[in-house]
Design a protein around this motif. Sequence first.
Motif, short mmCIF file in Angstrom:
data_model
loop_
_atom_site.label_atom_id
_atom_site.label_comp_id
_atom_site.label_asym_id
_atom_site.label_seq_id
_atom_site.Cartn_x
_atom_site.Cartn_y
_atom_site.Cartn_z
N LEU A 193 0.82 -1.21 0.00
CA LEU A 193 0.00 0.00 0.00
C LEU A 193 0.86 1.27 0.00
O LEU A 193 0.64 2.19 -0.80
CB LEU A 193 -0.94 0.00 1.21
CG LEU A 193 -2.14 -0.94 1.14
CD1 LEU A 193 -2.89 -0.97 2.47
CD2 LEU A 193 -3.10 -0.51 0.01
N LEU A 194 1.86 1.30 0.89
CA LEU A 194 2.71 2.49 0.96
C LEU A 194 3.60 2.59 -0.27
O LEU A 194 3.93 3.69 -0.74
CB LEU A 194 3.54 2.47 2.24
CG LEU A 194 4.20 3.81 2.63
CD1 LEU A 194 3.16 4.93 2.71
CD2 LEU A 194 4.93 3.68 3.96
N HIS A 195 3.99 1.43 -0.81
CA HIS A 195 4.80 1.42 -2.04
C HIS A 195 4.03 2.06 -3.19
O HIS A 195 4.57 2.88 -3.95
CB HIS A 195 5.19 -0.02 -2.40
CG HIS A 195 6.06 -0.10 -3.61
ND1 HIS A 195 5.79 -0.95 -4.67
CD2 HIS A 195 7.19 0.56 -3.95
CE1 HIS A 195 6.70 -0.81 -5.59
NE2 HIS A 195 7.58 0.09 -5.19
N LYS A 196 2.76 1.72 -3.31
CA LYS A 196 1.93 2.30 -4.37
C LYS A 196 1.77 3.81 -4.17
O LYS A 196 1.78 4.59 -5.13
CB LYS A 196 0.57 1.62 -4.42
CG LYS A 196 0.61 0.19 -4.94
CD LYS A 196 -0.77 -0.42 -4.98
CE LYS A 196 -0.72 -1.89 -5.38
NZ LYS A 196 -0.19 -2.08 -6.75
N VAL A 198 3.89 5.94 -2.61
CA VAL A 198 5.15 6.64 -2.90
C VAL A 198 5.47 6.59 -4.39
O VAL A 198 5.81 7.61 -5.01
CB VAL A 198 6.31 6.04 -2.08
CG1 VAL A 198 7.64 6.67 -2.48
CG2 VAL A 198 6.06 6.24 -0.59
N MET A 199 5.35 5.39 -4.98
CA MET A 199 5.74 5.22 -6.39
C MET A 199 4.75 5.90 -7.33
O MET A 199 5.15 6.62 -8.26
CB MET A 199 5.83 3.73 -6.71
CG MET A 199 6.47 3.43 -8.05
SD MET A 199 8.21 3.91 -8.09
CE MET A 199 8.72 3.17 -9.64
N CYS A 200 3.46 5.70 -7.10
CA CYS A 200 2.46 6.20 -8.04
C CYS A 200 2.13 7.68 -7.82
O CYS A 200 1.97 8.42 -8.79
CB CYS A 200 1.18 5.37 -7.94
SG CYS A 200 1.42 3.61 -8.28
N HIS A 201 2.03 8.10 -6.56
CA HIS A 201 1.57 9.46 -6.28
C HIS A 201 2.71 10.46 -6.10
O HIS A 201 2.59 11.62 -6.51
CB HIS A 201 0.67 9.46 -5.05
CG HIS A 201 -0.58 8.66 -5.23
ND1 HIS A 201 -1.66 9.11 -5.96
CD2 HIS A 201 -0.92 7.42 -4.81
CE1 HIS A 201 -2.61 8.21 -5.97
NE2 HIS A 201 -2.19 7.16 -5.27
N LEU A 202 3.80 10.05 -5.48
CA LEU A 202 4.91 10.98 -5.26
C LEU A 202 5.89 11.00 -6.43
O LEU A 202 6.43 12.06 -6.78
CB LEU A 202 5.65 10.64 -3.97
CG LEU A 202 4.83 10.73 -2.67
CD1 LEU A 202 5.72 10.47 -1.47
CD2 LEU A 202 4.14 12.08 -2.55
N ILE A 203 6.15 9.84 -7.02
CA ILE A 203 7.11 9.76 -8.12
C ILE A 203 6.41 9.83 -9.48
O ILE A 203 6.94 10.39 -10.44
CB ILE A 203 7.95 8.47 -8.01
CG1 ILE A 203 8.78 8.51 -6.71
CG2 ILE A 203 8.86 8.29 -9.21
CD1 ILE A 203 9.60 7.27 -6.46
N GLY A 204 5.21 9.26 -9.55
CA GLY A 204 4.47 9.31 -10.81
C GLY A 204 4.82 8.17 -11.75
O GLY A 204 4.81 8.34 -12.98
N ALA A 205 5.15 7.01 -11.21
CA ALA A 205 5.46 5.83 -12.03
C ALA A 205 4.63 4.65 -11.53
O ALA A 205 3.94 4.74 -10.51
CB ALA A 205 6.95 5.51 -11.96
N THR A 211 8.03 -3.37 -9.67
CA THR A 211 8.12 -4.63 -8.93
C THR A 211 8.41 -5.79 -9.87
O THR A 211 9.24 -6.66 -9.58
CB THR A 211 6.82 -4.89 -8.16
OG1 THR A 211 6.60 -3.82 -7.23
CG2 THR A 211 6.91 -6.20 -7.38
N LEU A 212 7.72 -5.81 -11.01
CA LEU A 212 7.91 -6.89 -11.98
C LEU A 212 9.36 -6.94 -12.47
O LEU A 212 10.01 -7.99 -12.46
CB LEU A 212 6.95 -6.71 -13.15
CG LEU A 212 6.99 -7.78 -14.23
CD1 LEU A 212 6.54 -9.13 -13.67
CD2 LEU A 212 6.12 -7.39 -15.42
N LEU A 213 9.88 -5.79 -12.92
CA LEU A 213 11.24 -5.76 -13.46
C LEU A 213 12.29 -5.97 -12.38
O LEU A 213 13.28 -6.66 -12.60
CB LEU A 213 11.48 -4.44 -14.19
CG LEU A 213 10.66 -4.19 -15.45
CD1 LEU A 213 11.10 -2.89 -16.13
CD2 LEU A 213 10.79 -5.35 -16.44
#
Length: 261
Positions: A193-196, A198-205, A211-213
């Motif tokens: 949840l926190l990963h999503k 930070v990655m999606c909302h703060l970084i925009g990726a 995670t897959l790569l």
Amino acid sequence: MIPAKAPAAGLRLLTWEEIGQRNGRGPAPQERWLVIDRKVYDISQFYRRHPGGARLLVSHAGQDATDAFVAFHPDKVLVNKYLKPLQIGELAPDQPSIEPTKNEMLVKDFRELRATVERMGLLEPNQLFFFLLLAHILLLDTAAWLILLYFGTSLVPFVLSLLVLTISQVQASWLQHDLGHLSVFRKAKWNHLLHKFVMCHLIGASANWWTLLHSQHHAKPNCFHKDPDIDMHPFLFTLGKKFSVEYRGWKIHSTLKAGET
């Protein structure tokens, strides 16, 4: 001499040679087997449904996946429920536990090192540190936008805002890395949840893309055609195609010299 334990009903005793031929290529292109703790599993159909991605599982076809299994699955009791129906056999008693193509001493040293690190508690996270890191990132993000809001978009405020936001983004990238490794919270869902966030909302990726790569990278580090980090197209390198080719060639040479497969 202690007699070998007979396999469970319906299971076969197999050799490394037989397993190695079931790698999705060669004489049995439709079959994919792998070994975990001397147990042999048929993943020919399951790999498409593997939650961690098909490529990650296929990269271990015909090989021993014990260390990768231990590293990637915190809840092994749950995972073993899904593994059990896939088991088709075990390694024959005369077969070594470590895959013959691997350096036995290196594998044993790695497993001993991992056990020592876990025993010393070095993998236990300091959650206060990660909380303060997240707060630090949010403050920097807020400061970057407030600079533009109050001082406008002239050169000096723009450069200052860019500097603050860059520091925030770099820190966020390291935080999402640790969250993506499920190494901050004991429960995987809180890491996800926190990963999503930070990655999606703060970084925009995309968190799922990373995670897959990244999982593929750690499953087969520096293995050509299996590690996406060395399969990058030259345009991803700012120094141009020549540097890209030389860098990739150096990594492949290092991998072959180390004897990885």
